[in-house]
Design a protein around this motif. Structure first.
Motif, PDB file in Angstrom:
ATOM      1  N   LEU A 155     -17.998  81.444   3.516  1.00  0.00           N
ATOM      2  CA  LEU A 155     -17.736  82.075   4.799  1.00  0.00           C
ATOM      3  C   LEU A 155     -16.354  82.705   4.799  1.00  0.00           C
ATOM      4  CD1 LEU A 155     -19.148  79.389   7.253  1.00  0.00           C
ATOM      5  CD2 LEU A 155     -20.177  81.574   6.633  1.00  0.00           C
ATOM      6  N   ILE A 156     -16.180  83.744   5.608  1.00  0.00           N
ATOM      7  CA  ILE A 156     -14.877  84.375   5.748  1.00  0.00           C
ATOM      8  C   ILE A 156     -13.927  83.366   6.387  1.00  0.00           C
ATOM      9  CG2 ILE A 156     -13.601  86.221   6.885  1.00  0.00           C
ATOM     10  CD1 ILE A 156     -16.253  87.798   6.851  1.00  0.00           C
ATOM     11  N   PRO A 157     -12.777  83.102   5.790  1.00  0.00           N
ATOM     12  CA  PRO A 157     -11.840  82.140   6.379  1.00  0.00           C
ATOM     13  C   PRO A 157     -11.484  82.511   7.813  1.00  0.00           C
ATOM     14  CG  PRO A 157     -11.148  82.753   4.159  1.00  0.00           C
ATOM     15  CD  PRO A 157     -12.280  83.670   4.541  1.00  0.00           C
ATOM     16  N   GLY A 158     -11.446  81.525   8.689  1.00  0.00           N
ATOM     17  CA  GLY A 158     -11.098  81.765  10.082  1.00  0.00           C
ATOM     18  C   GLY A 158     -12.268  82.173  10.944  1.00  0.00           C
ATOM     19  N   CYS A 159     -13.445  82.286  10.365  1.00  0.00           N
ATOM     20  CA  CYS A 159     -14.615  82.715  11.132  1.00  0.00           C
ATOM     21  C   CYS A 159     -15.734  81.693  11.099  1.00  0.00           C
ATOM     22  CB  CYS A 159     -15.153  84.035  10.600  1.00  0.00           C
ATOM     23  SG  CYS A 159     -14.156  85.431  11.094  1.00  0.00           S
ATOM     24  N   ASP A 160     -15.509  80.560  10.500  1.00  0.00           N
ATOM     25  CA  ASP A 160     -16.590  79.604  10.326  1.00  0.00           C
ATOM     26  C   ASP A 160     -16.575  78.499  11.380  1.00  0.00           C
ATOM     27  OD1 ASP A 160     -14.253  78.583   9.340  1.00  0.00           O
ATOM     28  OD2 ASP A 160     -15.131  77.765   7.519  1.00  0.00           O
ATOM     29  N   THR A 161     -16.103  78.828  12.565  1.00  0.00           N
ATOM     30  CA  THR A 161     -16.153  77.889  13.680  1.00  0.00           C
ATOM     31  C   THR A 161     -17.267  78.312  14.621  1.00  0.00           C
ATOM     32  OG1 THR A 161     -14.646  79.149  15.076  1.00  0.00           O
ATOM     33  CG2 THR A 161     -13.649  77.576  13.530  1.00  0.00           C
ATOM     34  N   ALA A 162     -17.629  77.453  15.541  1.00  0.00           N
ATOM     35  CA  ALA A 162     -18.700  77.778  16.488  1.00  0.00           C
ATOM     36  C   ALA A 162     -18.354  79.016  17.315  1.00  0.00           C
ATOM     37  CB  ALA A 162     -18.963  76.586  17.395  1.00  0.00           C
ATOM     38  N   GLY A 163     -17.062  79.230  17.580  1.00  0.00           N
ATOM     39  CA  GLY A 163     -16.657  80.360  18.409  1.00  0.00           C
ATOM     40  C   GLY A 163     -16.484  81.666  17.674  1.00  0.00           C
ATOM     41  N   ARG A 164     -16.222  81.629  16.380  1.00  0.00           N
ATOM     42  CA  ARG A 164     -16.001  82.866  15.617  1.00  0.00           C
ATOM     43  C   ARG A 164     -16.714  82.774  14.275  1.00  0.00           C
ATOM     44  NH1 ARG A 164     -12.671  86.938  16.666  1.00  0.00           N
ATOM     45  NH2 ARG A 164     -12.316  87.343  14.474  1.00  0.00           N
ATOM     46  N   TRP A 165     -18.004  82.985  14.280  1.00  0.00           N
ATOM     47  CA  TRP A 165     -18.784  82.925  13.060  1.00  0.00           C
ATOM     48  C   TRP A 165     -18.994  84.347  12.574  1.00  0.00           C
ATOM     49  CZ3 TRP A 165     -23.624  84.353  11.183  1.00  0.00           C
ATOM     50  CH2 TRP A 165     -24.019  83.693  10.016  1.00  0.00           C
ATOM     51  N   CYS A 166     -18.493  84.664  11.375  1.00  0.00           N
ATOM     52  CA  CYS A 166     -18.505  86.046  10.891  1.00  0.00           C
ATOM     53  C   CYS A 166     -19.345  86.266   9.645  1.00  0.00           C
ATOM     54  CB  CYS A 166     -17.086  86.522  10.624  1.00  0.00           C
ATOM     55  SG  CYS A 166     -16.057  86.591  12.083  1.00  0.00           S
ATOM     56  N   SER A 167     -19.992  85.274   9.129  1.00  0.00           N
ATOM     57  CA  SER A 167     -20.866  85.420   7.968  1.00  0.00           C
ATOM     58  C   SER A 167     -20.087  85.522   6.668  1.00  0.00           C
ATOM     59  CB  SER A 167     -21.815  86.603   8.152  1.00  0.00           C
ATOM     60  OG  SER A 167     -22.873  86.521   7.262  1.00  0.00           O
TER      61      SER A 167
END
Length: 184
Positions: free
Chosen positions: A152-164
């Motif tokens: 996952l893209i670092p900083g995007c793998d949380t429930a609020g910011r999922w970026c694939s």
């Protein structure tokens, strides 16, 4: 590269559905508003591959939309200087008619989406030509090879910011032609 806030309208979905019925694979930019893509159209329509943007070093593009409806990510540039941290794009100098071809540095999910479109085209050719992969098959290959290669893209793998995950065109094409097994 078309988008705005709101739900997927009937008109937009009615424009996508015939393409899907003919076996087309529709790829859409997530948008550049730093909001959940669930509230951004046509990225929230049914039957499409939605693309988020990454900056240099597999970081999120500064204003990429995010959310669980995004399938994959691709290079979108940083959105800040230097220019070379953006995506080099082709242009034409004409304002109302065609004039000279040129290049310029741009950033955004509209720059990321052509990377995915090109990868899908390579996958289709590798698999046997147009119609050789369904939307579901192409999506699974893109998602699984991207995650297998880049996570996952670092900083995007949380429930609020999922970026694939950032696509891997080489691996996706190899899976499509059968020379590499589909990663889990």
């Amino acid at each position: 590269s078309l988008g705005g806030g709101g739900a997927c309208s009937t008109v937009m979905q009615d424009s996508i559905d015939p393409a899907l019925a003919y076996g087309s694979i529709v790829v859409v930019a997530a948008g550049n508003s730093s909001v959940d893509v669930a509230n951004f159209t046509p990225a929230n329509c049914d039957g499409i591959i939605t693309v988020a943007g990454t900056g240099p070093n597999n970081t999120p593009y500064a204003s990429t939309n995010f959310g669980e409806e995004i399938e994959v990510a691709a290079p979108a540039g940083s959105g800040v200087q230097p220019a070379e941290d953006q995506v080099l794009s082709t242009l034409n100098t004409g304002l109302t008619v065609q004039e000279d071809d040129t290049y310029a540095w741009y950033a955004g999910t509209s720059m990321a989406t052509p990377h995915v479109v090109g990868t899908v085209a390579l996958m289709l050719e590798a698999a046997g030509g147009p119609g050789s992969l369904t939307l579901e098959e192409a999506t699974e290959i893109l998602v699984n090879t991207a995650y297998d290669t880049n996570g996952l893209i670092p900083g995007c793998d949380t429930a609020g910011r999922w970026c694939s995950s950032l696509i891997d065109a080489t691996k996706a094409t190899a899976v499509a032609d059968g020379s590499v097994e589909l990663p889990e």
